[in-house]
Motif scaffolding. Sequence first.
Motif, PDB file in Angstrom:
ATOM      1  N   ASN A 232    -109.441  -6.280 -97.552  1.00 32.70           N
ATOM      2  CA  ASN A 232    -109.052  -5.286 -96.863  1.00 32.70           C
ATOM      3  C   ASN A 232    -109.184  -5.360 -95.673  1.00 32.70           C
ATOM      4  O   ASN A 232    -108.398  -4.528 -94.657  1.00 32.70           O
ATOM      5  N   LEU A 233    -109.965  -6.270 -95.100  1.00 25.51           N
ATOM      6  CA  LEU A 233    -110.332  -6.389 -93.582  1.00 25.51           C
ATOM      7  C   LEU A 233    -109.156  -7.231 -92.981  1.00 25.51           C
ATOM      8  O   LEU A 233    -108.942  -7.751 -91.834  1.00 25.51           O
ATOM      9  N   PHE A 351    -107.062 -13.368 -84.209  1.00 28.79           N
ATOM     10  CA  PHE A 351    -106.941 -12.054 -83.865  1.00 28.79           C
ATOM     11  C   PHE A 351    -107.404 -11.126 -85.263  1.00 28.79           C
ATOM     12  O   PHE A 351    -108.077 -10.011 -85.123  1.00 28.79           O
ATOM     13  N   PRO A 355    -112.165  -7.841 -86.979  1.00 31.55           N
ATOM     14  CA  PRO A 355    -112.725  -6.898 -87.748  1.00 31.55           C
ATOM     15  C   PRO A 355    -113.648  -7.363 -88.625  1.00 31.55           C
ATOM     16  O   PRO A 355    -114.770  -6.969 -88.969  1.00 31.55           O
TER      17      PRO A 355
ATOM     18  N   PRO C  61    -103.454  -6.426 -94.928  1.00 24.12           N
ATOM     19  CA  PRO C  61    -102.487  -6.367 -93.644  1.00 24.12           C
ATOM     20  C   PRO C  61    -102.444  -7.373 -93.189  1.00 24.12           C
ATOM     21  O   PRO C  61    -103.427  -8.256 -92.766  1.00 24.12           O
ATOM     22  N   TYR C 114    -106.310   0.813 -94.776  1.00 22.79           N
ATOM     23  CA  TYR C 114    -106.420  -0.851 -94.523  1.00 22.79           C
ATOM     24  C   TYR C 114    -107.498  -0.917 -93.242  1.00 22.79           C
ATOM     25  O   TYR C 114    -107.290  -0.602 -92.015  1.00 22.79           O
ATOM     26  N   ARG C 115    -108.498  -1.177 -93.477  1.00 26.88           N
ATOM     27  CA  ARG C 115    -109.647  -1.335 -92.287  1.00 26.88           C
ATOM     28  C   ARG C 115    -109.202  -2.361 -91.335  1.00 26.88           C
ATOM     29  O   ARG C 115    -109.737  -2.304 -90.087  1.00 26.88           O
ATOM     30  N   GLY C 116    -108.467  -3.306 -91.685  1.00 25.39           N
ATOM     31  CA  GLY C 116    -108.129  -4.489 -90.984  1.00 25.39           C
ATOM     32  C   GLY C 116    -107.260  -4.120 -89.780  1.00 25.39           C
ATOM     33  O   GLY C 116    -107.139  -5.042 -88.889  1.00 25.39           O
ATOM     34  N   TYR C 119    -107.974  -3.242 -84.805  1.00 28.82           N
ATOM     35  CA  TYR C 119    -107.639  -3.864 -83.480  1.00 28.82           C
ATOM     36  C   TYR C 119    -106.432  -4.207 -83.278  1.00 28.82           C
ATOM     37  O   TYR C 119    -105.791  -3.955 -82.309  1.00 28.82           O
ATOM     38  N   HIS C 120    -105.602  -4.250 -84.259  1.00 26.42           N
ATOM     39  CA  HIS C 120    -103.871  -4.365 -83.968  1.00 26.42           C
ATOM     40  C   HIS C 120    -103.611  -2.936 -83.528  1.00 26.42           C
ATOM     41  O   HIS C 120    -102.806  -2.948 -82.535  1.00 26.42           O
TER      42      HIS C 120
END
Lengths: 385, 187, 164
Positions: A232-233, A351, A355, C61, C114-116, C119-120
């Motif tokens: 998910n991250l 990048f 997270p 993601p 989607y936690r990811g 930063y995007h």
Amino acid sequence: MQQEDKALKDRVREIPGLQMEGEDRGILTLSVGPQHPGSGHFRLIIKVDGDIIAEALPDPGYVHRGEEKMCEYRNYIQNIPHLERPMIADSCGILYPYVLAVEELLGIQVPERAKYIRVIMAEINRCIFELYWLAIYGIFLGHSTMFMWPMADRELLIDLAEMASGARVTHAYFVPGGVRNDIPDIFVEKATKHVKYFRSRLKEYESIFYANPLFQARTVNVGVLRREDAINLGATGPVLRASGVEHDIRKAEPYDVYDEMDFKVITMKEGDSYARAYVPWLEMYESVEIILQALEKIPNGPVRIKLGPNPKGGVAEVFKRVEAARGELAYYIVSDGNPKPYRVKLSVPSFRELPVMAHLLKGAKLADMPSIYWSMNYWPVEADR
Amino acid sequence: MLRELLTPKRESKESVLSDHHDRPTNFNVLVGKLSEVLVKAIDAPLGYAINWGRLWSLWPVHLETACCSLEFGAASGPRYDVERFGIIEAFGSLRQCDLMVIQGTVTRKMAPRVRMIYDQMPDPKYVIAMGACAITGGLYFDSYNVLPGIDGVIPVDVYVPGCPPRPETLIQGCMLLQEKIKRTRFR
Amino acid sequence: MSQSTDGLYVENVLADKINSRFGDRIKVSYLKPRRIRIDVSKDHVLELARFVRDELGFDHPISVSGVDYPKRSTIEVVYHIGSCSRDEYRSFVLAFAVHLPRDNPVMPTLIPVYRGVEYHEREVFEMLGVVFEGHPRLERLLLPEDWADIPPLLKDFHIKGREE
């Protein structure tokens, strides 16, 4: 008193990059600043409560060079040199999806010999990169022999890359249409010799590094990443595979001649820093297998399709991805029919680990921070593009 | 300083017109000539010895700016060993380093921090600008976030060209810096 | 609609599933081998993302890109999502694009799904000026703290010396 506090807080908030200590007692804000005896320029603003990290805020951008904007001012061939510099150690890996995407845009088919050469160079670069990463891992944890041995073994592989392309690290070897020039005649025999010697050297790392009780004490059960969180991250590459997800673009969506190669996808279940360091080492064995198979099967023929001076495609967009040494690298190119691309977006694995890093550092001990941070395979130059 | 200590002082007597007091005595002449000989004997070799100590133990700050840091790391490796020149990366504080190698592109976000790091290093300090990006901005000269060269922010001693420079070029740059230090006058 | 053209069978099945659920709230922009792009408006993008993650298995993601089209006065935010859990979709990349007006680019954030993408989305905010409602920390990420110019990836921003 309260007014003075408020005035102070307002003044502090105006200063860019400065953080105010929390009002709760015992929370200290540390800035693991842009210059630190480790990797490149990257700042982590860590709020520490005693010895435990309460929150970690990544602050990238110290090496942001504006790659994506620069791509719009150069044509497809002129973009190659500066696009391979974000990850100079794995320069074939970061250029591979760009070249594949441009070939799809221009609608050209690459000769077979060029595909095999590209696979060989990509795997050599994967090993070069993973060895550099392991060398710096050694330095992070104070193990300087682990710095010297991979650096020495890298030099053999760099010699091979230099033989093919002419430069030690920034090869600029892949071009849309194939590779820039053919490999010399002695390449196949020297490559076989060097790579077989390298495989025997890989076994030595087990005893000094992976079976070393000090390394194990610092990395086993440190920074455990669960499977659902990893997906998910958006984690990718060895970080994802060390958490038990069997996802490798070379098997999922094979490009060039990877579908003819026979290799395994390495996964581990534990998801801690030790697994994230162990998986790349096993993957280097698989890389050696791929290189040896490709060296046997390589056909003869041309290596490049010559394009005109200003190649351009139609109005289209392309999304191509590749398994670089750190994970899934993807390019999203939008073209509007001109020789210069309209928009180039690089999606780099470093990048995407931000997270994950912030998630793993929360609740960890401060002394575990180097081990978690480096096991993420985060390269500031690449993440900032 | 040595020179001043050993220079004979003329004693000032009552009359400025009488000249036999201004003539130096034999003792003064002896001390004067001895001071010249001592200064030549100690000053130059002392300066040479101190410069020799400095140039064979240049400790660089760990500042891996951008891509050139890869070749700097390779230079520290076993094949191009810079440790035989005394250049060991000091993995500690900045206060014990005297060489700063700007390895690669310096962005506008990083430039004030580079200046801060330079100011924190104690004297004498030297700077090597490594790579085309540190000299003039290099391949990224027209980017919106890149400084066109680092010599507007800190004074540079040696420029090492290349993109990235081979480790042998970097070692040649270090040796040029050593030549420069050898010619420094000791104060 | 479900006939297989040019061997794009699985892509068509996937597009049908999304079409049948969402109807005319979305539009399938193109279907290429292993690449599907869906245009959706900002009001339905959260629902589409949840459906795509839970029912179809696209849970990984990959990236979030912003593209500036001054001629059409829109800014497009494109989400690329891959799949790690379903074997049949492992090689697929689903892209959904949200068109936003150029003078007021505001859209909800997809962090709940989607936690990811955290930063995007911050990067798209600072490079193109798109505001993501509900983002916990919408601040500068890559640019220097004292950046005083317009967002750099807009087409109005020219690199000095290369105005065309």
